[in-house]
Write a protein that holds these residues in place. Structure first.
Motif, PDB file in Angstrom:
ATOM      1  N   PHE A 106       0.832  -1.210   0.000  1.00 55.81           N
ATOM      2  CA  PHE A 106       0.000   0.000   0.000  1.00 55.81           C
ATOM      3  C   PHE A 106       0.861   1.252   0.000  1.00 55.81           C
ATOM      4  N   TYR A 107       0.220   2.350  -0.340  1.00 53.35           N
ATOM      5  CA  TYR A 107       0.886   3.652  -0.351  1.00 53.35           C
ATOM      6  C   TYR A 107       0.263   4.509   0.739  1.00 53.35           C
ATOM      7  N   CYS A 108       1.086   5.193   1.500  1.00 53.39           N
ATOM      8  CA  CYS A 108       0.581   6.096   2.533  1.00 53.39           C
ATOM      9  C   CYS A 108       0.843   7.538   2.096  1.00 53.39           C
ATOM     10  N   PRO A 109      -0.223   8.277   1.752  1.00 48.56           N
ATOM     11  CA  PRO A 109      -0.021   9.657   1.269  1.00 48.56           C
ATOM     12  C   PRO A 109       0.600  10.571   2.332  1.00 48.56           C
ATOM     13  N   ALA A 110       0.336  10.277   3.609  1.00 43.59           N
ATOM     14  CA  ALA A 110       0.798  11.163   4.679  1.00 43.59           C
ATOM     15  C   ALA A 110       2.324  11.189   4.804  1.00 43.59           C
ATOM     16  N   ASP A 111       2.985  10.071   4.505  1.00 43.59           N
ATOM     17  CA  ASP A 111       4.454  10.096   4.530  1.00 43.59           C
ATOM     18  C   ASP A 111       5.063   9.855   3.138  1.00 43.59           C
ATOM     19  N   GLN A 112       4.187   9.721   2.155  1.00 42.30           N
ATOM     20  CA  GLN A 112       4.596   9.519   0.759  1.00 42.30           C
ATOM     21  C   GLN A 112       5.545   8.332   0.610  1.00 42.30           C
ATOM     22  N   LYS A 113       5.165   7.237   1.276  1.00 43.01           N
ATOM     23  CA  LYS A 113       5.971   6.024   1.182  1.00 43.01           C
ATOM     24  C   LYS A 113       5.116   4.849   0.728  1.00 43.01           C
TER      25      LYS A 113
ATOM     26  N   GLN B 272      -0.682  10.363  -8.052  1.00 42.02           N
ATOM     27  CA  GLN B 272      -1.980  11.006  -7.772  1.00 42.02           C
ATOM     28  C   GLN B 272      -1.872  11.981  -6.605  1.00 42.02           C
ATOM     29  N   THR B 273      -1.050  11.629  -5.624  1.00 43.57           N
ATOM     30  CA  THR B 273      -0.862  12.511  -4.471  1.00 43.57           C
ATOM     31  C   THR B 273      -0.154  13.783  -4.896  1.00 43.57           C
ATOM     32  N   LEU B 274       0.906  13.635  -5.696  1.00 43.75           N
ATOM     33  CA  LEU B 274       1.665  14.803  -6.158  1.00 43.75           C
ATOM     34  C   LEU B 274       0.807  15.709  -7.042  1.00 43.75           C
ATOM     35  N   LEU B 275      -0.062  15.096  -7.835  1.00 46.76           N
ATOM     36  CA  LEU B 275      -0.897  15.883  -8.756  1.00 46.76           C
ATOM     37  C   LEU B 275      -2.107  16.511  -8.054  1.00 46.76           C
ATOM     38  N   GLY B 276      -2.299  16.153  -6.800  1.00 49.22           N
ATOM     39  CA  GLY B 276      -3.432  16.718  -6.045  1.00 49.22           C
ATOM     40  C   GLY B 276      -4.717  15.931  -6.238  1.00 49.22           C
ATOM     41  N   THR B 277      -4.667  14.882  -7.039  1.00 47.90           N
ATOM     42  CA  THR B 277      -5.872  14.088  -7.296  1.00 47.90           C
ATOM     43  C   THR B 277      -6.368  13.415  -6.013  1.00 47.90           C
ATOM     44  N   SER B 278      -5.436  12.862  -5.261  1.00 49.56           N
ATOM     45  CA  SER B 278      -5.825  12.122  -4.056  1.00 49.56           C
ATOM     46  C   SER B 278      -6.549  13.002  -3.043  1.00 49.56           C
ATOM     47  N   SER B 279      -6.039  14.227  -2.854  1.00 49.39           N
ATOM     48  CA  SER B 279      -6.703  15.090  -1.864  1.00 49.39           C
ATOM     49  C   SER B 279      -8.068  15.545  -2.370  1.00 49.39           C
ATOM     50  N   GLN B 280      -8.189  15.759  -3.683  1.00 50.19           N
ATOM     51  CA  GLN B 280      -9.500  16.117  -4.253  1.00 50.19           C
ATOM     52  C   GLN B 280     -10.502  14.985  -4.048  1.00 50.19           C
ATOM     53  N   VAL B 281     -10.030  13.762  -4.297  1.00 54.18           N
ATOM     54  CA  VAL B 281     -10.900  12.599  -4.133  1.00 54.18           C
ATOM     55  C   VAL B 281     -11.309  12.457  -2.666  1.00 54.18           C
ATOM     56  N   SER B 282     -10.364  12.654  -1.766  1.00 53.91           N
ATOM     57  CA  SER B 282     -10.682  12.541  -0.335  1.00 53.91           C
ATOM     58  C   SER B 282     -11.763  13.531   0.060  1.00 53.91           C
ATOM     59  N   LYS B 283     -11.632  14.771  -0.441  1.00 58.03           N
ATOM     60  CA  LYS B 283     -12.628  15.804  -0.121  1.00 58.03           C
ATOM     61  C   LYS B 283     -13.997  15.393  -0.635  1.00 58.03           C
ATOM     62  N   LEU B 284     -14.035  14.963  -1.889  1.00 55.58           N
ATOM     63  CA  LEU B 284     -15.307  14.548  -2.492  1.00 55.58           C
ATOM     64  C   LEU B 284     -15.924  13.369  -1.748  1.00 55.58           C
ATOM     65  N   ARG B 285     -15.058  12.439  -1.375  1.00 55.73           N
ATOM     66  CA  ARG B 285     -15.564  11.238  -0.696  1.00 55.73           C
ATOM     67  C   ARG B 285     -16.172  11.583   0.650  1.00 55.73           C
ATOM     68  N   ALA B 286     -15.584  12.587   1.306  1.00 52.70           N
ATOM     69  CA  ALA B 286     -16.088  12.989   2.616  1.00 52.70           C
ATOM     70  C   ALA B 286     -17.509  13.539   2.515  1.00 52.70           C
TER      71      ALA B 286
ATOM     72  N   ARG C 115     -12.565   4.731  -9.242  1.00 53.41           N
ATOM     73  CA  ARG C 115     -11.979   5.591 -10.288  1.00 53.41           C
ATOM     74  C   ARG C 115     -10.517   5.908  -9.968  1.00 53.41           C
ATOM     75  N   GLN C 116     -10.258   6.156  -8.694  1.00 55.21           N
ATOM     76  CA  GLN C 116      -8.889   6.453  -8.278  1.00 55.21           C
ATOM     77  C   GLN C 116      -7.978   5.232  -8.476  1.00 55.21           C
ATOM     78  N   GLU C 117      -8.477   4.058  -8.132  1.00 53.83           N
ATOM     79  CA  GLU C 117      -7.685   2.840  -8.282  1.00 53.83           C
ATOM     80  C   GLU C 117      -7.423   2.516  -9.756  1.00 53.83           C
ATOM     81  N   LEU C 118      -8.455   2.697 -10.580  1.00 55.10           N
ATOM     82  CA  LEU C 118      -8.279   2.415 -12.010  1.00 55.10           C
ATOM     83  C   LEU C 118      -7.262   3.371 -12.624  1.00 55.10           C
ATOM     84  N   GLN C 119      -7.234   4.594 -12.116  1.00 56.03           N
ATOM     85  CA  GLN C 119      -6.239   5.537 -12.617  1.00 56.03           C
ATOM     86  C   GLN C 119      -4.821   5.081 -12.239  1.00 56.03           C
ATOM     87  N   ALA C 120      -4.685   4.532 -11.037  1.00 55.94           N
ATOM     88  CA  ALA C 120      -3.360   4.008 -10.637  1.00 55.94           C
ATOM     89  C   ALA C 120      -2.954   2.845 -11.543  1.00 55.94           C
TER      90      ALA C 120
END
Ligand SMILES: [Zn+2]
Length: 283
Positions: free
Chosen positions: A125-132, A169-183, A196-201
């Motif tokens: 898995f990827y953790c956006p918070a530490d980008q690892k 996706q994290t660097l491009l800001g996609t992940s944070s946009q998706v998180s906001k929408l999902r909330a 949609r996010q997974e298929l993009q990956a």
């Protein structure tokens, strides 16, 4: 898949058992020596020696050599990670952006992450918070034994490329946009956004395969078929059976096998970011 002309990334952090050095003088040992000298009048050198002995007894000096398998898997992972760096750096440049390389952490069993405790059962898995990217290479074995995949180096590399896709996706800001929408969404909408996010990956993994092959001709006969086989079986059909309480993006549904193959192929054919818009239109 050939990696013989591929350099290794320096961004792999190996937290596995081998090559761990323990023992020596701890800070506590030095403090004890200082206190003994200051308050009990002990000779500092002597106190230090005594403390050193005690500390050494408690924590025997131990240097475990990594196994041949650990060395081989680290080399493999480092080369694959480097290939993703070599693909994404110029793509970001073309879009007037800078690609910040992610770290890949190799671990066994469990490890701490900025997204909570990472466990092998979660799969990579990827953790956006530490980008690892977190990877227990035992997963590669499970892909064969438990998930019935054909396996093969390219299928394993594809797994890494998919996780790096989440970093993109994290660097491009996609992940944070998706998180906001999902909330703001209900469960069904939220799951769809995740798909949609997974298929993009997956599509980004396809870009990596295409671009890396253009650069290095690393693909060999049968590789794509094996990756397709992996794409078919690697979804959260497997992961969802695992422990609950997972807080990282891969805990959510990844889409159907067909969708995963379609989007991987789209990236593979085009090799460009624009073809991976999984967020508008039908998937
Ligand atoms: Zn994913």
């Amino acid at each position: 898949m050939r990696l013989d002309n591929q350099e290794e990334s320096k961004n792999v952090e190996d937290r596995r058992g081998g090559a761990v050095k323990t023992g020596g003088i701890s800070i506590i040992g030095l403090v004890v020596a200082f206190v003994a000298w200051k308050f009990f009048g002990a000779d500092p050198q002597q106190a230090y020696q005594v403390t050193k002995q005690v500390t050494s007894q408690q924590q025997p000096q131990q240097i475990q050599q990594p196994t041949a398998e650990q060395v081989a898997s680290k080399t493999f992972v480092s080369k694959v990670l480097r290939s993703t760096e070599e693909v994404w750096t110029p793509i970001f440049q073309q879009h007037n952006m800078t690609y910040k390389t992610p770290t890949l952490v190799m671990y066994t069993g469990a490890t701490s992450t900025a997204c909570g405790q990472g466990q092998s059962a979660m799969g990579p898995f990827y953790c956006p918070a530490d980008q690892k990217v977190y990877l227990d290479t035992e997963f590669f074995k499970q892909m064969k034994t438990q998930m019935g995949m054909q396996g093969g180096d390219f299928a394993y590399a594809y797994v890494i490329a998919h996780e790096v896709g989440h970093h993109v996706q994290t660097l491009l800001g996609t992940s944070s946009q998706v998180s906001k929408l999902r909330a703001q969404s209900n469960k069904v909408q939220s799951n769809l956004l995740s798909v949609r996010q997974e298929l993009q990956a997956d599509c980004y993994a396809g870009i990596w395969a295409k671009q890396n092959n253009d650069q290095k001709q690393f693909l060999q006969q049968g590789d794509i078929e094996k990756a397709m086989d992996a794409a078919q079986k690697i979804g959260d059909d497997y992961l969802q059976h695992q422990a609950t309480g997972r807080v990282v993006p891969d805990s959510f549904t990844h889409g159907t096998s067909q969708q995963r193959m379609t989007w991987f192929n789209r990236g593979l054919q085009s090799g460009n970011l624009e073809s991976c818009d999984t967020f508008s239109g039908s998937i």
